[in-house]
Design a protein around this motif. Structure first.
Motif, mmCIF file in Angstrom:
data_model
loop_
_atom_site.group_PDB
_atom_site.id
_atom_site.type_symbol
_atom_site.label_atom_id
_atom_site.label_comp_id
_atom_site.label_asym_id
_atom_site.label_seq_id
_atom_site.Cartn_x
_atom_site.Cartn_y
_atom_site.Cartn_z
ATOM 1 N N LYS A 195 12.933 11.931 7.021
ATOM 2 C CA LYS A 195 12.617 10.758 6.185
ATOM 3 C C LYS A 195 11.109 10.679 5.943
ATOM 4 O O LYS A 195 10.678 10.378 4.823
ATOM 5 C CB LYS A 195 13.102 9.472 6.849
ATOM 6 N N ASP A 196 10.315 10.955 6.985
ATOM 7 C CA ASP A 196 8.857 10.937 6.835
ATOM 8 C C ASP A 196 8.410 11.965 5.795
ATOM 9 O O ASP A 196 7.548 11.690 4.956
ATOM 10 C CB ASP A 196 8.157 11.231 8.168
ATOM 11 N N VAL A 197 8.998 13.156 5.838
ATOM 12 C CA VAL A 197 8.655 14.209 4.877
ATOM 13 C C VAL A 197 9.048 13.776 3.466
ATOM 14 O O VAL A 197 8.278 13.933 2.519
ATOM 15 C CB VAL A 197 9.334 15.545 5.264
ATOM 16 N N THR A 198 10.239 13.212 3.318
ATOM 17 C CA THR A 198 10.712 12.748 2.010
ATOM 18 C C THR A 198 9.777 11.670 1.455
ATOM 19 O O THR A 198 9.392 11.710 0.290
ATOM 20 C CB THR A 198 12.153 12.201 2.121
ATOM 21 N N ASN A 199 9.390 10.730 2.307
ATOM 22 C CA ASN A 199 8.486 9.660 1.877
ATOM 23 C C ASN A 199 7.114 10.218 1.493
ATOM 24 O O ASN A 199 6.502 9.757 0.529
ATOM 25 C CB ASN A 199 8.355 8.588 2.942
ATOM 26 N N ALA A 200 6.634 11.196 2.238
ATOM 27 C CA ALA A 200 5.341 11.806 1.932
ATOM 28 C C ALA A 200 5.392 12.531 0.577
ATOM 29 O O ALA A 200 4.450 12.459 -0.206
ATOM 30 C CB ALA A 200 4.935 12.765 3.034
ATOM 31 N N LYS B 281 7.369 11.773 -1.934
ATOM 32 C CA LYS B 281 7.427 10.730 -2.967
ATOM 33 C C LYS B 281 6.022 10.190 -3.231
ATOM 34 O O LYS B 281 5.661 9.943 -4.373
ATOM 35 C CB LYS B 281 8.354 9.607 -2.554
ATOM 36 N N GLY B 282 5.239 10.033 -2.167
ATOM 37 C CA GLY B 282 3.877 9.522 -2.320
ATOM 38 C C GLY B 282 2.964 10.480 -3.076
ATOM 39 O O GLY B 282 2.086 10.055 -3.797
ATOM 40 N N ARG B 283 3.195 11.772 -2.945
ATOM 41 C CA ARG B 283 2.374 12.776 -3.647
ATOM 42 C C ARG B 283 2.717 12.841 -5.123
ATOM 43 O O ARG B 283 1.882 13.233 -5.933
ATOM 44 C CB ARG B 283 2.568 14.156 -3.023
ATOM 45 N N ARG B 284 3.941 12.497 -5.488
ATOM 46 C CA ARG B 284 4.370 12.581 -6.895
ATOM 47 C C ARG B 284 3.782 11.469 -7.749
ATOM 48 O O ARG B 284 3.762 11.554 -8.943
ATOM 49 C CB ARG B 284 5.896 12.516 -6.982
ATOM 50 N N ARG B 285 3.372 10.406 -7.140
ATOM 51 C CA ARG B 285 2.881 9.244 -7.892
ATOM 52 C C ARG B 285 1.529 9.471 -8.461
ATOM 53 O O ARG B 285 0.733 10.174 -8.262
ATOM 54 C CB ARG B 285 2.846 8.009 -6.991
#
Length: 130
Positions: free
Chosen positions: A119-124, A126-130
């Protein structure tokens, strides 16, 4: 990060494991932290430490008359890069099966922690795509 080259032999593996546990140490401190079976001569341990330092896996600094060795990669980083290296030449199907088998061997606590890390990797990401 240094280029990944696999550890060569059980002694190199044991020396790196000892340093990952210790954080850093002199030849004698590392030698003392090795399992009795691997506690060879001082010079043997020193040679292994120097070879690992030449490969970039360990750093060296002088502390008085002693040289202190410390890992330049964490155990997790080394394992991750080793697995990536091993899987890089395999097909997508083989990689997925191999990873699924590894995950299937985890106990429930390890699996829960792995899910949290995923989940941490997935959230990270998502944060890079913004």
């Amino acid at each position: 990060m240094p280029d990944l080259t696999p550890l060569q032999g059980e002694l190199q593996t044991q020396v790196m494991s000892a340093l990952w546990r210790l954080g850093s140490g002199t030849v004698e401190q590392v030698r003392s932290a090795l399992p009795p079976r691997y506690r060879g001569a001082y010079n043997t341990t020193q040679t292994v430490l120097n070879r690992l330092a030449e490969r970039g896996l360990l750093g060296r600094k002088r502390d008085g008359v002693a040289i202190v060795y410390s890992p330049q990669v964490t155990e997790a980083e080394y394992l991750s890069r080793s697995i990536e290296h091993t899987l890089s030449g395999a097909s997508a199907d083989a990689r997925q099966v191999a990873l699924a088998q590894l995950i299937g061997g985890l106990d429930s606590d390890e699996l829960s922690e792995l899910q949290r890390l995923a989940k941490d990797v997935t959230n990270a990401r998502k944060g890079r795509r913004r």
